[in-house]
Structures are given as structure tokens and as C-alpha cells.
Design a protein around this motif. Sequence first.
Motif, PDB file in Angstrom:
ATOM      1  N   THR A  55       0.837  -1.206   0.000  1.00  0.00           N
ATOM      2  CA  THR A  55       0.000   0.000   0.000  1.00  0.00           C
ATOM      3  C   THR A  55       0.869   1.251   0.000  1.00  0.00           C
ATOM      4  OG1 THR A  55      -1.802  -1.094   1.184  1.00  0.00           O
ATOM      5  CG2 THR A  55      -1.731   1.313   1.287  1.00  0.00           C
ATOM      6  N   ALA A  56       1.867   1.273   0.869  1.00  0.00           N
ATOM      7  CA  ALA A  56       2.749   2.436   0.970  1.00  0.00           C
ATOM      8  C   ALA A  56       3.516   2.655  -0.329  1.00  0.00           C
ATOM      9  CB  ALA A  56       3.716   2.258   2.127  1.00  0.00           C
ATOM     10  N   LEU A  57       4.034   1.585  -0.910  1.00  0.00           N
ATOM     11  CA  LEU A  57       4.803   1.707  -2.154  1.00  0.00           C
ATOM     12  C   LEU A  57       3.939   2.239  -3.296  1.00  0.00           C
ATOM     13  CD1 LEU A  57       6.909  -1.588  -2.020  1.00  0.00           C
ATOM     14  CD2 LEU A  57       7.755   0.747  -1.752  1.00  0.00           C
ATOM     15  N   VAL A  58       2.746   1.660  -3.444  1.00  0.00           N
ATOM     16  CA  VAL A  58       1.852   2.086  -4.530  1.00  0.00           C
ATOM     17  C   VAL A  58       1.381   3.519  -4.305  1.00  0.00           C
ATOM     18  CG1 VAL A  58      -0.335   1.628  -5.706  1.00  0.00           C
ATOM     19  CG2 VAL A  58       1.119  -0.273  -5.010  1.00  0.00           C
ATOM     20  N   ALA A  59       1.091   3.883  -3.043  1.00  0.00           N
ATOM     21  CA  ALA A  59       0.622   5.245  -2.749  1.00  0.00           C
ATOM     22  C   ALA A  59       1.696   6.274  -3.085  1.00  0.00           C
ATOM     23  CB  ALA A  59       0.231   5.354  -1.278  1.00  0.00           C
ATOM     24  N   ILE A  60       2.946   5.945  -2.823  1.00  0.00           N
ATOM     25  CA  ILE A  60       4.041   6.865  -3.130  1.00  0.00           C
ATOM     26  C   ILE A  60       4.188   7.050  -4.634  1.00  0.00           C
ATOM     27  CG2 ILE A  60       6.552   7.133  -3.026  1.00  0.00           C
ATOM     28  CD1 ILE A  60       6.426   5.718  -0.296  1.00  0.00           C
ATOM     29  N   VAL A  61       4.075   5.948  -5.383  1.00  0.00           N
ATOM     30  CA  VAL A  61       4.259   6.009  -6.838  1.00  0.00           C
ATOM     31  C   VAL A  61       3.032   6.591  -7.534  1.00  0.00           C
ATOM     32  CG1 VAL A  61       4.620   4.622  -8.910  1.00  0.00           C
ATOM     33  CG2 VAL A  61       5.875   4.081  -6.820  1.00  0.00           C
ATOM     34  N   TRP A  62       1.835   6.131  -7.122  1.00  0.00           N
ATOM     35  CA  TRP A  62       0.612   6.481  -7.833  1.00  0.00           C
ATOM     36  C   TRP A  62       0.033   7.814  -7.370  1.00  0.00           C
ATOM     37  CZ3 TRP A  62      -4.271   2.788  -7.942  1.00  0.00           C
ATOM     38  CH2 TRP A  62      -5.189   3.291  -8.848  1.00  0.00           C
ATOM     39  N   LEU A  63      -0.113   7.986  -6.049  1.00  0.00           N
ATOM     40  CA  LEU A  63      -0.740   9.193  -5.514  1.00  0.00           C
ATOM     41  C   LEU A  63       0.270  10.265  -5.102  1.00  0.00           C
ATOM     42  CD1 LEU A  63      -3.528   7.612  -3.267  1.00  0.00           C
ATOM     43  CD2 LEU A  63      -3.702   8.373  -5.643  1.00  0.00           C
ATOM     44  N   LYS A  64       1.555   9.953  -5.240  1.00  0.00           N
ATOM     45  CA  LYS A  64       2.621  10.888  -4.860  1.00  0.00           C
ATOM     46  C   LYS A  64       2.546  11.267  -3.387  1.00  0.00           C
ATOM     47  CE  LYS A  64       3.630  10.886  -9.228  1.00  0.00           C
ATOM     48  NZ  LYS A  64       4.744  10.027  -9.708  1.00  0.00           N
ATOM     49  N   GLU A  65       2.077  10.320  -2.555  1.00  0.00           N
ATOM     50  CA  GLU A  65       2.028  10.585  -1.128  1.00  0.00           C
ATOM     51  C   GLU A  65       3.440  10.540  -0.540  1.00  0.00           C
ATOM     52  OE1 GLU A  65      -2.428   8.874   0.006  1.00  0.00           O
ATOM     53  OE2 GLU A  65      -0.647   8.039   0.952  1.00  0.00           O
ATOM     54  N   ARG A  66       3.568  11.201   0.571  1.00  0.00           N
ATOM     55  CA  ARG A  66       4.868  11.242   1.248  1.00  0.00           C
ATOM     56  C   ARG A  66       4.832  10.324   2.471  1.00  0.00           C
ATOM     57  NH1 ARG A  66       6.535  14.597   5.444  1.00  0.00           N
ATOM     58  NH2 ARG A  66       8.808  14.760   5.710  1.00  0.00           N
ATOM     59  N   ALA A  67       5.735   9.369   2.487  1.00  0.00           N
ATOM     60  CA  ALA A  67       5.816   8.456   3.628  1.00  0.00           C
ATOM     61  C   ALA A  67       6.972   8.905   4.518  1.00  0.00           C
ATOM     62  CB  ALA A  67       6.035   7.026   3.156  1.00  0.00           C
ATOM     63  N   THR A  68       6.650   9.343   5.709  1.00  0.00           N
ATOM     64  CA  THR A  68       7.676   9.810   6.639  1.00  0.00           C
ATOM     65  C   THR A  68       8.455   8.625   7.212  1.00  0.00           C
ATOM     66  OG1 THR A  68       6.183   9.713   8.526  1.00  0.00           O
ATOM     67  CG2 THR A  68       6.226  11.770   7.257  1.00  0.00           C
ATOM     68  N   ALA A  69       9.556   8.933   7.838  1.00  0.00           N
ATOM     69  CA  ALA A  69      10.364   7.884   8.467  1.00  0.00           C
ATOM     70  C   ALA A  69       9.562   7.158   9.540  1.00  0.00           C
ATOM     71  CB  ALA A  69      11.624   8.501   9.066  1.00  0.00           C
ATOM     72  N   LEU A 107      -4.478  -6.240  -2.586  1.00  0.00           N
ATOM     73  CA  LEU A 107      -5.097  -5.538  -1.461  1.00  0.00           C
ATOM     74  C   LEU A 107      -4.456  -4.173  -1.261  1.00  0.00           C
ATOM     75  CD1 LEU A 107      -7.098  -5.606   0.869  1.00  0.00           C
ATOM     76  CD2 LEU A 107      -5.373  -6.750   2.262  1.00  0.00           C
ATOM     77  N   GLY A 108      -3.150  -4.110  -1.447  1.00  0.00           N
ATOM     78  CA  GLY A 108      -2.456  -2.834  -1.348  1.00  0.00           C
ATOM     79  C   GLY A 108      -2.898  -1.853  -2.414  1.00  0.00           C
ATOM     80  N   THR A 109      -3.051  -2.339  -3.651  1.00  0.00           N
ATOM     81  CA  THR A 109      -3.468  -1.452  -4.740  1.00  0.00           C
ATOM     82  C   THR A 109      -4.923  -1.011  -4.576  1.00  0.00           C
ATOM     83  OG1 THR A 109      -4.033  -3.373  -6.128  1.00  0.00           O
ATOM     84  CG2 THR A 109      -1.826  -2.464  -6.365  1.00  0.00           C
ATOM     85  N   VAL A 110      -5.779  -1.904  -4.065  1.00  0.00           N
ATOM     86  CA  VAL A 110      -7.180  -1.532  -3.832  1.00  0.00           C
ATOM     87  C   VAL A 110      -7.264  -0.429  -2.786  1.00  0.00           C
ATOM     88  CG1 VAL A 110      -9.359  -2.326  -2.832  1.00  0.00           C
ATOM     89  CG2 VAL A 110      -8.213  -3.703  -4.559  1.00  0.00           C
ATOM     90  N   THR A 111      -6.466  -0.533  -1.735  1.00  0.00           N
ATOM     91  CA  THR A 111      -6.457   0.494  -0.700  1.00  0.00           C
ATOM     92  C   THR A 111      -6.094   1.854  -1.280  1.00  0.00           C
ATOM     93  OG1 THR A 111      -5.828  -1.119   0.990  1.00  0.00           O
ATOM     94  CG2 THR A 111      -5.410   1.199   1.491  1.00  0.00           C
ATOM     95  N   VAL A 112      -5.074   1.868  -2.129  1.00  0.00           N
ATOM     96  CA  VAL A 112      -4.650   3.125  -2.746  1.00  0.00           C
ATOM     97  C   VAL A 112      -5.721   3.635  -3.706  1.00  0.00           C
ATOM     98  CG1 VAL A 112      -2.916   4.207  -4.220  1.00  0.00           C
ATOM     99  CG2 VAL A 112      -2.218   2.549  -2.484  1.00  0.00           C
TER     100      VAL A 112
END
Length: 209
Positions: A55-69, A107-112
Motif C-alpha cells: 500500500t505504501a509503495l503504490v501510494a508513493i508512486v501512484w498518488l505521490k504521497e509522502r511516507a515519513t520515516a 489488497l495494497g493497490t485496492v487500498t490506494v
Amino acid sequence: LLPLHGRSVFATKIPAAHWARGLSQSISQTFSVLAFSLMPLASAIAINFSAPLWTALVAIVWLKERATAARWAALLVGFCGVLIVANPGLDSFTLGAVFALLNAIMLGTVTVAVRGMTRTESVNALLIWQLATVLVFHSLLLVFGVKVPSLHDLSLFILCGLANLVGQVFWTKALMLAPATAVSPFFYFMLVWAAAIGFFVWGSVPTPA
């Protein structure tokens, strides 16, 4: 939803996206059941719990979300916790593992996808389309045979359905209010609740791990 809001709850500008989400979720759930039937439960659970990482990986690539440390730390620590609890062995490398991994990725991609759709869709619209499309796609499995459940099993199905519905409402609302990278780490709390319910309902004492 229909008695309360009528057919207007189906109003949407992106019906194709809803159908794609329903198809993806139906395939994901089917893969999950196949994985549980083909490999040890602990190993399947461990692989399925990699979904928040996807979910985190796809959100960063697809939605350009920022994942903090801090979010990455929560994800990785949570997944390490799953590995400790499930303790998967060498028997994880099976065909069932392929289905479990595919389920986790989908499931990760559906969440995003749901997070992206919340920009234009209401919680009610997302829920009714999900329920309707998954119903249509899963009904296709009836061609493989039908087994009438006992009253006990039927009551469990109904309770699971109600619990899942309430969970979907909260999950969809969470994705509407916060980034997917912030919501996904809470997925790991399922282990906490499972252990607590197992102890108080069935008297299952957790192992040291």
C-alpha cells in the motif's frame, strides 16, 4: 444504504473505476482463500500482512504521497512483528505462497485506489458500489458448485458480513481523512485484537512470541 438513500446512492462519475475496484477485490479475496487452502495458515498470514507495505509503495508512486520515516518504521516494525507471531518456515515457498503474495499486492493497490476515489466519491457511494460489484463477481463462483451451509455456519456468515460492513465503513472513512501511508500501519492491530478475542472468547493463551 438503499432503504435510507434510495438508488441515488449509486450516483457516480467514475463507474468504470468502481467496477475495476470490485473485480480487483473479488480476485484478491479468491486468491486469499486459495492461499489458505494450499499452505500452512501461519505462512499465509505472514505473506498477507505484507499488504500495508505494498500500500505504501503504490501510494508513493501512484498518488505521490509522502511516507515519513515514522510511517515506514511503523510498517516495518509491524511486519517484523507478524513474522515473529506467524513464524513462517521453509514450507512457505509453495503455490499457495504465490496466491498469498498476489492477494497482498492487490489488497495494497485496492487500498490506494479507494484513497484516490475519495476525492470525488462519498463513503456511501464507495460502499454500495463495492458491495454490489463484489456480489456480482463472486456470484460467478456458483458455477463451481453450491453447498447449503448449516444454520450455525449461516449465522457465522451473517455475523462476519455485519462485522465486515462496519469495518469497511470505518476503513473507507479513514482513507477519506488521511493518506494511505498513514492508515495502512493500523492494519497490524488485527493481530492484537485477534489475540485478545482468542484469549477472552476461546481461552487461547498466546505463546511468548
